[in-house]
Design a protein around this motif. Sequence first.
Motif, PDB file in Angstrom:
ATOM      1  N   ARG A   1       0.097  -1.991  -4.064  1.00  0.00           N
ATOM      2  CA  ARG A   1       1.246  -2.244  -4.948  1.00  0.00           C
ATOM      3  C   ARG A   1       0.810  -2.948  -6.234  1.00  0.00           C
TER       4      ARG A   1
ATOM      5  N   GLU B   1      -0.770  -0.428  -8.508  1.00  0.00           N
ATOM      6  CA  GLU B   1       0.239   0.439  -9.122  1.00  0.00           C
ATOM      7  C   GLU B   1       0.874  -0.242 -10.329  1.00  0.00           C
ATOM      8  N   ARG B   2       1.140  -1.518 -10.204  1.00  0.00           N
ATOM      9  CA  ARG B   2       1.728  -2.257 -11.334  1.00  0.00           C
ATOM     10  C   ARG B   2       0.748  -2.322 -12.495  1.00  0.00           C
TER      11      ARG B   2
ATOM     12  N   LYS C   1       0.345   1.631 -13.972  1.00  0.00           N
ATOM     13  CA  LYS C   1       1.574   2.108 -14.616  1.00  0.00           C
ATOM     14  C   LYS C   1       1.503   3.604 -14.947  1.00  0.00           C
TER      15      LYS C   1
ATOM     16  N   THR D   1       2.495   7.735 -13.514  1.00  0.00           N
ATOM     17  CA  THR D   1       3.493   8.433 -12.708  1.00  0.00           C
ATOM     18  C   THR D   1       2.979   8.756 -11.317  1.00  0.00           C
TER      19      THR D   1
ATOM     20  N   THR E   1       1.361   7.575  -8.590  1.00  0.00           N
ATOM     21  CA  THR E   1       1.012   6.235  -8.142  1.00  0.00           C
ATOM     22  C   THR E   1      -0.130   6.235  -7.124  1.00  0.00           C
TER      23      THR E   1
END
Length: 251
Positions: free
Chosen positions: A147, A150-151, A154, A156, A158
Amino acid sequence: MNTALRSAMASAGLSPRRLAVRVGVTGKTVERWLADAELTPHARNREDACRALGVGEEMIWPQSVKDRVKSGYDRELVHSYPYRSACPSDLWGELIRGASRELFFAGYTNYFLWSQVPAFSETLRRKAGAGCRVRFLIGDPEGDVTRDRERAEKVTLTVSTRIRTTLEQLSRMGPVDGLDIRFSAAEDAVYHVGLSVFRFDDDAFVTPHLARLVGHDAPLLHLHRQADGGMFDRFAEHAEELWEQGSRVPV
């Protein structure tokens, strides 16, 4: 253009397709050898090509001869690429097909391999059936590190989606003896997400991931094992440690 190779092929009466058959590579691979004089093929392919052409390696790929006189652990660095995407796609297939003992895919997602390597699942099944050990170490799609990444990225597509794509492709293969899959341990995931190691017997691709960049924008090193304790062994040991701490994934 590698004019020496083209001349040797003409003298031997071999077209790119016929030389490819003799060496055991694709015609596209031979065309790539012809197009880039600075490109040095895998050692086994160089030997087979020179045998088919009846010439010495120093005539066609003199850089390979120079590389062999490197001192110390420098000899293990075969090539470096500023981006993983700059590594010729055929080279992945060559190394995978050439491995007989060990295929270890320790990228965090590994999803790109199915588009990078033609008939990848079939090749894995065939390798495992021939006694080659095949392993996938991937990140936990539900993990905190996933997670966080993913942040940072950024994008699409992921990280968790890319991991699930890999799991789906492996699941479609069904049970395969000799194929093992693990998630890296939660406490080790931060080390895994930052460094991918792909091993093909005594060759390896190593990709250190930079800041927020996705995998194909990260640099790639091609290593070939030459001695104990060299760069190849250091990265291989890193991947093995993550594997030992990981948890098995039933597919």
